[in-house]
Design a protein around this motif. Structure first.
Motif, PDB file in Angstrom:
ATOM      1  N   VAL A 291     128.553  80.252  19.004  1.00 13.69           N
ATOM      2  CA  VAL A 291     129.555  79.735  19.469  1.00 13.69           C
ATOM      3  C   VAL A 291     128.931  79.675  21.229  1.00 13.69           C
TER       4      VAL A 291
ATOM      5  N   GLY B   9     134.524  79.074  17.572  1.00 19.54           N
ATOM      6  CA  GLY B   9     134.322  80.149  17.448  1.00 19.54           C
ATOM      7  C   GLY B   9     134.328  80.212  16.119  1.00 19.54           C
TER       8      GLY B   9
ATOM      9  N   LEU C  41     134.322  77.960  30.529  1.00 18.25           N
ATOM     10  CA  LEU C  41     134.178  79.194  30.015  1.00 18.25           C
ATOM     11  C   LEU C  41     132.840  80.198  31.213  1.00 18.25           C
TER      12      LEU C  41
ATOM     13  N   ARG D 294     140.469  76.704  22.483  1.00 20.28           N
ATOM     14  CA  ARG D 294     139.806  76.070  22.170  1.00 20.28           C
ATOM     15  C   ARG D 294     138.744  77.073  21.238  1.00 20.28           C
ATOM     16  N   PHE D 295     137.828  78.169  22.265  1.00 22.38           N
ATOM     17  CA  PHE D 295     136.654  78.466  22.480  1.00 22.38           C
ATOM     18  C   PHE D 295     136.932  79.230  21.181  1.00 22.38           C
TER      19      PHE D 295
ATOM     20  N   ALA E 210     132.163  88.262  22.237  1.00 18.55           N
ATOM     21  CA  ALA E 210     133.307  87.887  22.496  1.00 18.55           C
ATOM     22  C   ALA E 210     134.817  87.950  22.333  1.00 18.55           C
TER      23      ALA E 210
ATOM     24  N   THR F  57     134.256  73.178  26.841  1.00 19.57           N
ATOM     25  CA  THR F  57     134.540  74.454  26.855  1.00 19.57           C
ATOM     26  C   THR F  57     134.230  75.820  26.561  1.00 19.57           C
ATOM     27  N   VAL F  58     132.859  76.203  26.471  1.00 13.11           N
ATOM     28  CA  VAL F  58     132.531  77.091  26.538  1.00 13.11           C
ATOM     29  C   VAL F  58     131.391  76.827  27.791  1.00 13.11           C
TER      30      VAL F  58
ATOM     31  N   ASP G 139     127.907  72.905  25.580  1.00 18.68           N
ATOM     32  CA  ASP G 139     129.634  72.250  24.992  1.00 18.68           C
ATOM     33  C   ASP G 139     130.510  72.519  26.042  1.00 18.68           C
TER      34      ASP G 139
END
Ligand code: SF4
Lengths: 251, 455
Positions: free
Chosen positions: A108, A101, A120, A96-97, A75, A116-117, A114
């Motif tokens: 995550v 997390g 990214l 937000r990630f 991450a 957001t994920v 999702d």
């Protein structure tokens, strides 16, 4: 935590600065709706409440370290790469990630559906693809022993390209200038430097260099099989936006 | 002759060799050296025919004492001949490399005087590159059929990939079109390279710094459509090469008619690009999807149905195994679904750990459902608007691209079993629209290559 619908954080545009925004939001128990740099900030919108977040290396380090500890080592890399992407409002997605997390831990990274994920991951994949493209499409022209290349990437690919070319040409002196982000990487056998650069003017090339340009153009043209002519396929693999800086297409 | 003219001639003569990848070995740069390699390979440009340019692909010389019928360099052809001096070629390579035009060199050659003499000149050029110029980038060399074992050994320690082109998919074809080459002359060096790689692996366990022998492995090329060899023959040969010789890649090269010869397709026939494309798809199924050659084509149906990709073809013949349930199916089963590739299958397996997947979710993952939706269920449901019947499935499966590549696609009326047979003969052998030559007599007992040749 208070979800403040018009709170905007302003930071200095560095990764450390961004990490401090995350830090402050936890200390102050508030959730910003946007995180952006001074340049992007422009005129504040009506009802917008802006907060300038000062960059503090110690706070940034705490958040960075917590990403490894509470989420995963990958991450950390992911956040560093996400920061280089051209995703609009990448900061708020990254924010937000990190929050997610802390909540879900390592898993995550698996939440591909999702928004957001997903956004990214897509942006990072796009960054990697562009950087991989440039590993091939960068063209150096040699001026008195110094290799120089200019590019106009969408993402901030220079840190990735710097690693690649430094490894490849350790004993050379080279410069890659990124017009889009007004940055350059300069490598000499003694060391490598990533720096801001607003302008680059180059002298005309000498005859020996011209000869190599001609040889390369000849090879690039001759290797194609006429019976298989397929410019559409060529363009799919190598979109026109790259051509302007490639030796084989210069007139 | 100046270097520019030589480059033009020796590139033109090398362009029909399709392999141009720089993949298979990760080697970091080193102080004092120029270059590195990246396992995935890097494309540096794309030619007007859409093919990737990764390596400086040239011949050492286009002079040749052999007379292979399908080749532009054969001795009986009237064409301008030239050769690089070893240093000339080394200079060109290092200078292209420093400008980031290329990942390295791909060197092949006609047979000048003798196979050994030719190999020696190639070795000389590569030795200059590796020792004098400290070149640490990628080198792929075509070994010359008939060269001495000791030369193959020496070459193997200098290069990343070495390959021997089989070119013709059966002994019969070889006998007819390249009578001076023997299967032995092709398979012996392949066996030697394989043995060298294996021996080197155990050496590396003992001495970490033992010089590496062909670290990116070997590959080969087969010419498609110059002979009546069926897809079944080509794919079983490829499968055997992967298994028995540990080949990294088998490349397919659609035959471009360059020679007027009664044994070969006429000069007016187009290169069978669609067939080549389908063979590459089938090759992927062999290498990454756990398919066997006999699942794709068999002795009864020796040629692929080109209207549709080989995985769809397989699925249509095995509709009883579908639909499969996305939330439970194993990775291997997911890979059998048309439209689901390695990346999508991995993403599905990863994403379903944290949530139950819906069609909406699959779309968010970036799984292309255009084809897959006919073969899967999510939580027991089929996708909206999908009716699973052979005819609807078939229509759903044909992509615009497929339709465009078909010679005489008449949209609605076309069924997938309908393979138009348009003869395009104007001298030379008549070829059907898909680039298949008619098979003469029974090919059942045609001689195939014998495997398991040991040295
Ligand atoms: S030996 Fe190679 S170069 Fe010579 S004619 Fe045969 S295929 Fe062509």
């Amino acid at each position: 935590m208070q979800n403040n619908t018009n709170l905007v954080y302003i930071y200095d545009g560095t990764l450390e600065g961004f990490l401090c925004c995350v830090y402050e939001s936890y200390v102050r128990h508030e959730i910003p709706v946007q995180i952006r740099t001074e340049e992007d900030a422009g005129q504040p919108l009506l009802l917008e409440e802006t907060e300038w977040i000062r960059t503090d290396m110690e706070h940034a380090g705490k958040i960075y370290e917590s990403i490894d500890r509470k989420i995963a080592l990958e991450a950390q890399d992911f956040i560093r790469e996400a920061f280089l992407t051209c995703l609009p409002d990448k900061e708020i997605f990254m924010y937000r990630f990190i929050r997610m997390g802390y909540q879900y831990g390592r898993s995550v990274m698996d939440r591909l559906t999702d928004d957001t994920v997903g956004a990214l991951i897509k942006a990072v994949r796009n960054l990697r693809r562009e950087s991989h493209n440039f590993m091939g499409f960068v063209r150096f022209t040699i001026y008195d022993g110094v290799m120089v290349s200019c590019i106009s990437p969408k993402n901030r690919v220079l840190p990735l390209l710097s690693d690649h070319f430094t490894n490849r040409y350790p004993d050379e002196t080279f410069l890659i200038y990124d017009r889009t982000h007004q940055m350059a990487v300069v490598h000499k056998p003694e060391g490598t430097l990533l720096t801001a650069m607003h302008h680059l003017s180059l002298p005309p090339i000498d005859d020996a260099e011209k000869a190599y340009h001609t040889l390369w153009k000849c090879f690039q043209k001759t290797i194609a099989i006429e019976e298989r002519h397929n410019p559409k396929c060529q363009m799919n693999h190598m979109p026109k936006r790259f051509w302007a800086d490639m030796t084989e297409f210069e007139s | 002759m100046d270097v520019l003219e030589k480059l033009a001639i020796l590139t033109d003569a090398a362009k029909y060799d399709v392999a141009c990848t720089s993949s298979g070995v990760d080697r970091s740069g080193q102080p004092g050296k120029t270059g590195s390699t990246v396992a995935s390979g890097i494309c540096h440009s794309f030619a007007a025919d859409g093919r990737c340019i990764s390596l400086l692909k040239v011949l050492m010389t286009n002079q040749c004492v052999y007379d292979c019928k399908y080749c532009v360099n054969r001795t009986s052809r009237d064409t301008q001949r030239t050769a690089f001096a070893p240093r000339e070629l080394a200079d060109l390579t290092i200078n292209f490399y420093r400008r980031n035009y290329i990942e390295g060199l791909f060197l092949s050659s006609g047979v000048l005087k003798s196979p050994d003499y030719t190999m020696e000149r190639m070795i000389e050029a590569i030795e200059i590159l590796r020792t004098e110029y400290s070149f640490n980038g990628y080198i792929h060399v075509k070994s010359i059929p008939g060269a001495d074992n000791s030369l193959i050994q020496r070459m193997g320690l200098l290069v990343d990939r070495m390959s021997v082109n089989i070119e013709l998919p059966s002994e019969d074809s070889l006998g007819q079109l390249a009578p001076q080459k023997t299967p032995e002359a092709i398979l012996r060096p392949m066996g030697l390279i394989r043995a060298g790689i294996e021996e080197n692996k155990s050496d590396l366990v003992v001495y970490r710094h033992a010089p590496k022998f062909v670290p990116a492995g070997q590959s080969t090329q087969l010419i498609i459509g110059a002979t009546p060899d069926s897809d079944h023959r080509i794919l079983t040969l490829s499968e055997g090469l992967y298994k028995k010789y540990n080949l990294k890649r088998v490349f397919f090269s659609a035959y471009t008619p360059i020679v007027d010869d009664p044994m070969l397709p006429s000069l007016f026939s187009a290169p069978p690009l669609l067939r080549e494309h389908r063979l590459y798809q089938a090759d992927w199924l062999l290498r990454f999807y756990g398919f066997t050659a006999n699942e794709i084509v068999d002795a009864k149906n020796p040629n692929m149905n080109l209207a549709i990709d080989p995985k769809c073809n397989w699925a249509l013949r095995h509709l009883d195994q579908f639909p499969i349930e996305v939330s439970r199916a194993s990775y291997e089963r997911l890979l059998r679904v048309p439209g689901i590739g390695v990346l999508s299958a991995r993403k599905i397996v990863q994403a379903r750990r944290t949530c139950s997947l819906t069609f909406e979710g699959l779309r968010k993952l970036g799984v292309v459902l255009k084809r897959a939706r006919f073969f899967v269920t999510c939580q027991g449901k089929v996708d909206e608007g999908v009716i699973i019947r052979p005819d609807t499935v078939l229509r759903g499966l044909l992509s615009k691209n497929d339709l465009r590549m078909l010679p005489a696609a008449s949209g609605d009326q076309m069924t997938f079993l309908d393979v138009p047979d348009m003869a395009r003969s104007l001298g030379g052998m008549p070829v059907n629209a898909y680039g298949y030559l008619p098979e003469k007599g029974t090919r059942e007992n045609a001689k195939q290559y014998e495997f398991g040749i040991h040295i």
